[in-house]
Design a protein around this motif. Structure first.
Motif, PDB file in Angstrom:
ATOM      1  N   GLU A  42     -32.656  49.430 -60.355  1.00  0.00           N
ATOM      2  CA  GLU A  42     -31.438  49.927 -60.988  1.00  0.00           C
ATOM      3  C   GLU A  42     -30.292  49.789 -59.998  1.00  0.00           C
ATOM      4  N   THR A  94     -27.139  51.302 -58.863  1.00  0.00           N
ATOM      5  CA  THR A  94     -26.471  52.588 -59.040  1.00  0.00           C
ATOM      6  C   THR A  94     -25.014  52.557 -58.586  1.00  0.00           C
ATOM      7  N   GLU A 111     -21.781  45.750 -58.261  1.00  0.00           N
ATOM      8  CA  GLU A 111     -22.061  44.763 -59.307  1.00  0.00           C
ATOM      9  C   GLU A 111     -22.899  43.617 -58.758  1.00  0.00           C
ATOM     10  N   ALA A 131     -29.446  44.535 -73.039  1.00  0.00           N
ATOM     11  CA  ALA A 131     -28.985  45.930 -73.084  1.00  0.00           C
ATOM     12  C   ALA A 131     -29.345  46.674 -71.798  1.00  0.00           C
ATOM     13  N   GLU A 132     -30.512  46.395 -71.237  1.00  0.00           N
ATOM     14  CA  GLU A 132     -30.924  47.048 -69.997  1.00  0.00           C
ATOM     15  C   GLU A 132     -30.120  46.525 -68.812  1.00  0.00           C
ATOM     16  N   ALA A 140     -27.054  45.467 -69.032  1.00  0.00           N
ATOM     17  CA  ALA A 140     -25.739  46.077 -69.199  1.00  0.00           C
ATOM     18  C   ALA A 140     -25.734  47.536 -68.737  1.00  0.00           C
ATOM     19  N   ALA A 141     -26.892  48.186 -68.816  1.00  0.00           N
ATOM     20  CA  ALA A 141     -27.007  49.583 -68.390  1.00  0.00           C
ATOM     21  C   ALA A 141     -27.251  49.728 -66.891  1.00  0.00           C
ATOM     22  N   GLY A 142     -27.370  48.602 -66.165  1.00  0.00           N
ATOM     23  CA  GLY A 142     -27.500  48.664 -64.714  1.00  0.00           C
ATOM     24  C   GLY A 142     -28.804  48.165 -64.144  1.00  0.00           C
TER      25      GLY A 142
END
Length: 130
Positions: free
Chosen positions: A44, A46, A49, A64-65, A67-69
């Motif tokens: 992840e 945190t 970028e 989607a994952e 995009a969530a980090g």
């Protein structure tokens, strides 16, 4: 680039992936195919970028994952200074303290220290003379 909860900070080279930079600095953790296809090296982001270079399988990292980090460290190249969180079962450890020292790794415990690093029997560190 910093690994959260360990305090390990490594200066990555331009265009270097997170996995490659940590390996160059003497650190290892669970990784699979190293081609963006399996998802074993998932982490992840945190802070900061990353971009994935060289392609990532949608099954290994759904959009989607990402995009969530979430990222795959074998393909993730930082665009900014980043902090990552590895899964608890990643078995992150220093496997080559000499490389960590040469790479200038810093940790909360000091340069070239880190998870898994133990003084060698008979060393000055073990004897308390450092």
């Amino acid at each position: 680039m910093t690994v959260e909860a360990t305090g390990v900070t490594v200066a990555l080279r331009a265009g270097e992936t997170i996995l490659a930079g940590l390996a160059r600095a003497g650190y290892a953790y669970r990784a699979g195919c190293r081609r963006g296809g399996c998802g074993v090296c998932r982490a992840e982001v945190t802070a900061g970028e990353v971009e994935h270079r060289g392609g990532v399988a949608a099954a290994a990292l759904p959009a989607a994952e990402a995009a969530a980090g979430a990222c795959l460290t074998c393909r993730a190249v930082p665009l900014t200074d980043v902090v990552i969180r590895l899964p608890d079962d990643a078995r992150f450890r220093c496997v080559a303290p000499l490389l960590a020292g040469l790479a200038g790794v810093s940790t909360a415990a000091g340069p070239a220290a880190g998870p898994g690093r133990k003084p060698q029997p008979g060393s000055l560190e073990q004897q308390g003379e450092h």
